[in-house]
Motif scaffolding. Structure first.
Motif, PDB file in Angstrom:
ATOM      1  N   GLN A  10       0.600  -1.284   0.493  1.00  0.00           N
ATOM      2  CA  GLN A  10       0.294   0.089  -0.423  1.00  0.00           C
ATOM      3  C   GLN A  10       0.298   1.523   0.327  1.00  0.00           C
ATOM      4  OE1 GLN A  10      -2.687  -0.195   3.008  1.00  0.00           O
ATOM      5  NE2 GLN A  10      -3.790   1.496   2.062  1.00  0.00           N
ATOM      6  N   ILE A  11      -0.072   1.834  -0.757  1.00  0.00           N
ATOM      7  CA  ILE A  11       1.340   3.110  -0.939  1.00  0.00           C
ATOM      8  C   ILE A  11       0.811   4.761   0.099  1.00  0.00           C
ATOM      9  CG2 ILE A  11       2.616   3.093  -3.060  1.00  0.00           C
ATOM     10  CD1 ILE A  11       0.661   4.758  -4.630  1.00  0.00           C
ATOM     11  N   ASP A  12       1.069   6.137   0.493  1.00  0.00           N
ATOM     12  CA  ASP A  12       0.395   6.422   0.577  1.00  0.00           C
ATOM     13  C   ASP A  12      -0.966   7.276  -0.108  1.00  0.00           C
ATOM     14  OD1 ASP A  12       2.599   7.118   2.719  1.00  0.00           O
ATOM     15  OD2 ASP A  12       3.469   7.836   1.644  1.00  0.00           O
ATOM     16  N   PRO A  13      -2.127   6.949   0.493  1.00  0.00           N
ATOM     17  CA  PRO A  13      -3.070   7.638   0.026  1.00  0.00           C
ATOM     18  C   PRO A  13      -3.233   9.169  -0.823  1.00  0.00           C
ATOM     19  CG  PRO A  13      -3.778   7.427   2.053  1.00  0.00           C
ATOM     20  CD  PRO A  13      -2.513   7.153   2.118  1.00  0.00           C
ATOM     21  N   VAL A  14      -4.042   9.081  -1.536  1.00  0.00           N
ATOM     22  CA  VAL A  14      -4.301  10.628  -1.441  1.00  0.00           C
ATOM     23  C   VAL A  14      -6.004  10.968  -0.905  1.00  0.00           C
ATOM     24  CG1 VAL A  14      -3.966  10.364  -3.903  1.00  0.00           C
ATOM     25  CG2 VAL A  14      -6.147  10.020  -3.424  1.00  0.00           C
ATOM     26  N   ARG A  15      -6.247  11.885  -0.640  1.00  0.00           N
ATOM     27  CA  ARG A  15      -7.011  12.073   0.068  1.00  0.00           C
ATOM     28  C   ARG A  15      -7.803  11.979   0.217  1.00  0.00           C
ATOM     29  NH1 ARG A  15      -7.160  18.926   2.720  1.00  0.00           N
ATOM     30  NH2 ARG A  15      -4.723  18.476   3.293  1.00  0.00           N
ATOM     31  N   GLY A  16      -9.145  11.056   1.530  1.00  0.00           N
ATOM     32  CA  GLY A  16     -10.325  10.456   1.088  1.00  0.00           C
ATOM     33  C   GLY A  16     -10.343   8.967   1.790  1.00  0.00           C
ATOM     34  N   ALA A  17     -11.387   8.797   1.247  1.00  0.00           N
ATOM     35  CA  ALA A  17     -11.006   6.892   1.718  1.00  0.00           C
ATOM     36  C   ALA A  17     -10.090   5.913   0.760  1.00  0.00           C
ATOM     37  CB  ALA A  17     -12.655   5.998   1.880  1.00  0.00           C
TER      38      ALA A  17
END
Length: 117
Positions: A10-17
């Motif tokens: 898993q990579i750093d998520p963008v904003r949101g769910a």
């Protein structure tokens, strides 16, 4: 924690769910990446009451997020059964240092960061 099916991290998520989903497989919490979610044969545990795969595992219990049923998880079950194929390091077999999969990766990363031999 990588995707249980393909091993993607898993990579750093963008904003949101997050598009990654939690699930339970062989009574252990796993993550499923967005690509693997499209596959219909994920071999995930289901709720005995309603048949849903929306399960979470915490503190030795497995809870269905659909109907709310809670049951005890069986302790000591392997994450991946012997002889089955899974992502590298998911079998629970000890590596060169005597640690299994992810534990060996964490040990190696800590050794690099802390300058241990």
């Amino acid at each position: 924690m990588p995707c249980y099916r393909c091993g993607a991290r898993q990579i750093d998520p963008v904003r949101g769910a997050s598009p990654w989903k939690r699930a339970v497989r062989r009574e252990a919490q796993v993550l499923v990446c967005p690509d693997c979610q499209r596959v219909h044969d994920l071999d995930l545990d289901t709720c005995a009451s309603c048949g849903s795969i929306a399960l979470i595992c915490r503190l030795g219990e497995i809870e269905c997020r659909s109907c709310g049923e809670i049951r005890l998880a069986r302790a000591g079950e392997p994450l991946v059964a012997a002889g089955s194929s899974g992502p590298p390091g998911a079998t629970g077999s000890p590596g060169p240092s005597g640690l299994s999969g992810l534990a060996a990766e964490v040990e190696a990363a800590l050794s690099r960061v802390l300058g241990r031999p």
